[in-house]
Design a protein around this motif. Structure first.
Motif, mmCIF file in Angstrom:
data_model
loop_
_atom_site.group_PDB
_atom_site.id
_atom_site.type_symbol
_atom_site.label_atom_id
_atom_site.label_comp_id
_atom_site.label_asym_id
_atom_site.label_seq_id
_atom_site.Cartn_x
_atom_site.Cartn_y
_atom_site.Cartn_z
ATOM 1 N N ARG A 110 -44.880 -16.251 -28.655
ATOM 2 C CA ARG A 110 -44.323 -15.514 -27.514
ATOM 3 C C ARG A 110 -45.189 -15.733 -26.271
ATOM 4 O O ARG A 110 -44.678 -15.940 -25.170
ATOM 5 C CB ARG A 110 -44.206 -14.034 -27.843
ATOM 6 N N ALA A 111 -46.493 -15.706 -26.438
ATOM 7 C CA ALA A 111 -47.400 -15.933 -25.306
ATOM 8 C C ALA A 111 -47.243 -17.351 -24.753
ATOM 9 O O ALA A 111 -47.329 -17.562 -23.550
ATOM 10 C CB ALA A 111 -48.840 -15.673 -25.730
ATOM 11 N N SER A 112 -46.972 -18.317 -25.624
ATOM 12 C CA SER A 112 -46.842 -19.709 -25.166
ATOM 13 C C SER A 112 -45.562 -19.956 -24.373
ATOM 14 O O SER A 112 -45.472 -20.918 -23.630
ATOM 15 C CB SER A 112 -46.941 -20.680 -26.353
ATOM 16 N N VAL A 113 -44.576 -19.074 -24.524
ATOM 17 C CA VAL A 113 -43.316 -19.216 -23.771
ATOM 18 C C VAL A 113 -43.116 -18.044 -22.814
ATOM 19 O O VAL A 113 -41.989 -17.779 -22.374
ATOM 20 C CB VAL A 113 -42.093 -19.377 -24.724
ATOM 21 N N ALA A 114 -44.200 -17.369 -22.474
ATOM 22 C CA ALA A 114 -44.124 -16.156 -21.645
ATOM 23 C C ALA A 114 -43.443 -16.398 -20.296
ATOM 24 O O ALA A 114 -42.777 -15.493 -19.777
ATOM 25 C CB ALA A 114 -45.529 -15.594 -21.421
ATOM 26 N N GLU A 115 -43.541 -17.599 -19.752
ATOM 27 C CA GLU A 115 -42.939 -17.871 -18.444
ATOM 28 C C GLU A 115 -41.410 -17.824 -18.490
ATOM 29 O O GLU A 115 -40.774 -17.688 -17.450
ATOM 30 C CB GLU A 115 -43.402 -19.221 -17.917
ATOM 31 N N PHE A 116 -40.821 -17.919 -19.681
ATOM 32 C CA PHE A 116 -39.367 -17.906 -19.808
ATOM 33 C C PHE A 116 -38.791 -16.540 -20.192
ATOM 34 O O PHE A 116 -37.581 -16.361 -20.207
ATOM 35 C CB PHE A 116 -38.913 -18.942 -20.850
ATOM 36 N N ILE A 117 -39.669 -15.592 -20.527
ATOM 37 C CA ILE A 117 -39.202 -14.283 -21.002
ATOM 38 C C ILE A 117 -38.500 -13.532 -19.885
ATOM 39 O O ILE A 117 -38.993 -13.436 -18.765
ATOM 40 C CB ILE A 117 -40.375 -13.464 -21.585
ATOM 41 N N ALA A 118 -37.322 -13.004 -20.227
ATOM 42 C CA ALA A 118 -36.495 -12.239 -19.276
ATOM 43 C C ALA A 118 -36.404 -10.809 -19.789
ATOM 44 O O ALA A 118 -35.673 -10.532 -20.731
ATOM 45 C CB ALA A 118 -35.112 -12.853 -19.178
ATOM 46 N N GLU A 119 -37.189 -9.921 -19.192
ATOM 47 C CA GLU A 119 -37.143 -8.524 -19.632
ATOM 48 C C GLU A 119 -36.972 -7.566 -18.511
ATOM 49 O O GLU A 119 -37.144 -7.788 -17.406
ATOM 50 C CB GLU A 119 -38.415 -8.185 -20.406
#
Length: 78
Positions: free
Chosen positions: A69-78
């Motif tokens: 999750r940390a490695s793809v954090a730039e894509f997280i939409a919350e």
């Protein structure tokens, strides 16, 4: 299992996400509506609707899932 939503708005974003998923030892499923595809498959991701945020289900230990999750954090939409 950990779940979170991501937004992939460009071909480059999809490639970065697939590269990160490929490094992860567990399963990464991407869910869009009633369709579920392998998050390690670039063709699978391009076969679903990415115009809206999609859900990512990460299988594996909590520590590994948190690291992914940390490695793809730039894509997280919350």
């Amino acid at each position: 299992m950990q779940s979170f939503k991501i937004t992939l708005s460009s071909v480059s974003d999809v490639k970065q996400f697939v590269d990160a998923a490929a490094q992860y030892s567990g399963d990464v499923d991407v869910v869009s509506g009633r369709y579920t595809v392998n998050g390690k498959s670039i063709m699978g991701l391009f076969s679903i609707d990415l115009s809206d945020p999609v859900r990512v289900d990460v299988q594996g230990s909590e520590e590994e899932a948190a690291a992914f999750r940390a490695s793809v954090a730039e894509f997280i939409a919350e």
